[in-house]
Design a protein around this motif. Structure first.
Motif, short mmCIF file in Angstrom:
data_model
loop_
_atom_site.label_atom_id
_atom_site.label_comp_id
_atom_site.label_asym_id
_atom_site.label_seq_id
_atom_site.Cartn_x
_atom_site.Cartn_y
_atom_site.Cartn_z
N THR A 15 0.83 -1.20 0.00
CA THR A 15 0.00 0.00 0.00
C THR A 15 0.87 1.25 0.00
O THR A 15 1.77 1.39 0.82
CB THR A 15 -0.93 0.03 1.23
N SER B 104 -5.20 -1.48 -7.23
CA SER B 104 -6.53 -0.91 -7.05
C SER B 104 -6.41 0.38 -6.23
O SER B 104 -5.43 0.60 -5.53
CB SER B 104 -7.47 -1.89 -6.34
N THR C 292 -7.92 2.50 -3.20
CA THR C 292 -8.71 2.45 -1.99
C THR C 292 -8.91 3.88 -1.50
O THR C 292 -7.92 4.58 -1.24
CB THR C 292 -8.03 1.62 -0.89
N THR C 293 -10.15 4.32 -1.42
CA THR C 293 -10.42 5.70 -1.02
C THR C 293 -10.00 5.91 0.43
O THR C 293 -10.08 4.99 1.24
CB THR C 293 -11.92 6.03 -1.18
N SER D 112 -5.22 5.78 -1.35
CA SER D 112 -4.25 4.68 -1.25
C SER D 112 -4.20 3.86 -2.53
O SER D 112 -5.25 3.50 -3.10
CB SER D 112 -4.59 3.76 -0.08
N VAL E 241 -3.14 0.27 -3.81
CA VAL E 241 -2.92 -1.05 -3.22
C VAL E 241 -2.58 -2.05 -4.33
O VAL E 241 -3.35 -2.22 -5.29
CB VAL E 241 -4.16 -1.53 -2.44
N SER F 43 -1.75 -5.99 -5.57
CA SER F 43 -2.05 -7.37 -5.17
C SER F 43 -0.78 -8.12 -4.82
O SER F 43 -0.80 -9.05 -4.00
CB SER F 43 -2.80 -8.09 -6.30
#
Length: 205
Positions: free
Chosen positions: A111, A146, A148-149, A152, A154, A156
């Motif tokens: 992250t 992806s 992330t609100t 961030s 992120v 895999s």
């Protein structure tokens, strides 16, 4: 996390616009005249001040200002209950990053926080609104990550050691109003203005 509403786009937005970064520092003064200074903020709180020169309270009068733009702004303020709620403000001069540095991989961390440089100062952004590209050592990654609100990135699979992580994205400031009141002035039939609206950025919770 629910995305806050966005500050309405208003054709009547006027000049000038103020934008002020603010830090908080504790200063302990000694009898010798020396000081001990302790910073409380790593990153600033941003304060904005805007003027709305024209708002239409009609669906047809002053179409260049937007149909019922006065009601739109008033309803937006009412919906937030003044300074209680938060909203997203897109600063036209500070809302996008192209291939900006986010960090360096270590083989473990997955992250990373979206950030942007202001001169030589690196600051996390408030709320990422869209991500166009993510790069590892300059190579575009079509998948494997992806958003992330609020801010961030992120992965895999953790990027390898010494891998440079960059991204192209847009962002907004998450803000709240400074006041629980807003003064709307009608100076012609169906024509309104707001001399001053101030709001400030808030930390992501």
């Amino acid at each position: 996390m629910t995305t806050p509403p966005s500050f309405p786009t208003l054709a009547g937005l006027g000049w000038s616009v103020h934008k002020k970064p603010t830090f908080s520092t504790i200063i302990g003064a000694h009898a010798s005249g020396r000081e001990v200074r302790t910073p409380l903020y790593v990153n600033p709180i941003w304060t904005f001040e805007v003027t709305i020169d024209g708002l239409s309270s009609s669906a047809t009068a002053f179409p260049g200002l937007g149909a019922n733009s006065q009601q739109a702004l008033l309803g937006f303020f009412l919906g937030l209950q003044g300074k209680y709620g938060t909203f997203l403000f897109t600063d036209p001069t500070d809302s996008s990053v192209t291939a900006g540095a986010l960090g360096t991989g270590d083989g473990t961390t997955t992250t990373f926080t979206f950030a942007r440089y202001m001169g030589a100062f690196l600051e996390p952004v408030g709320w990422v609104t869209a991500v166009s590209n993510v790069y590892l050592n300059g190579v575009n990654q079509a998948s494997g990550w992806s958003l992330t609100t609020p801010n961030s990135l992120v992965f895999s699979v953790a990027p390898g050691a010494a891998v440079a992580i960059t991204a192209t994205f847009t962002f907004a400031f998450q803000c709240r109003f400074d006041d629980d009141a807003m003064d709307f002035e009608q100076f012609m039939s169906n024509l309104w203005k707001v001399d001053k609206i101030t709001f400030r950025s808030v930390r992501a919770s």
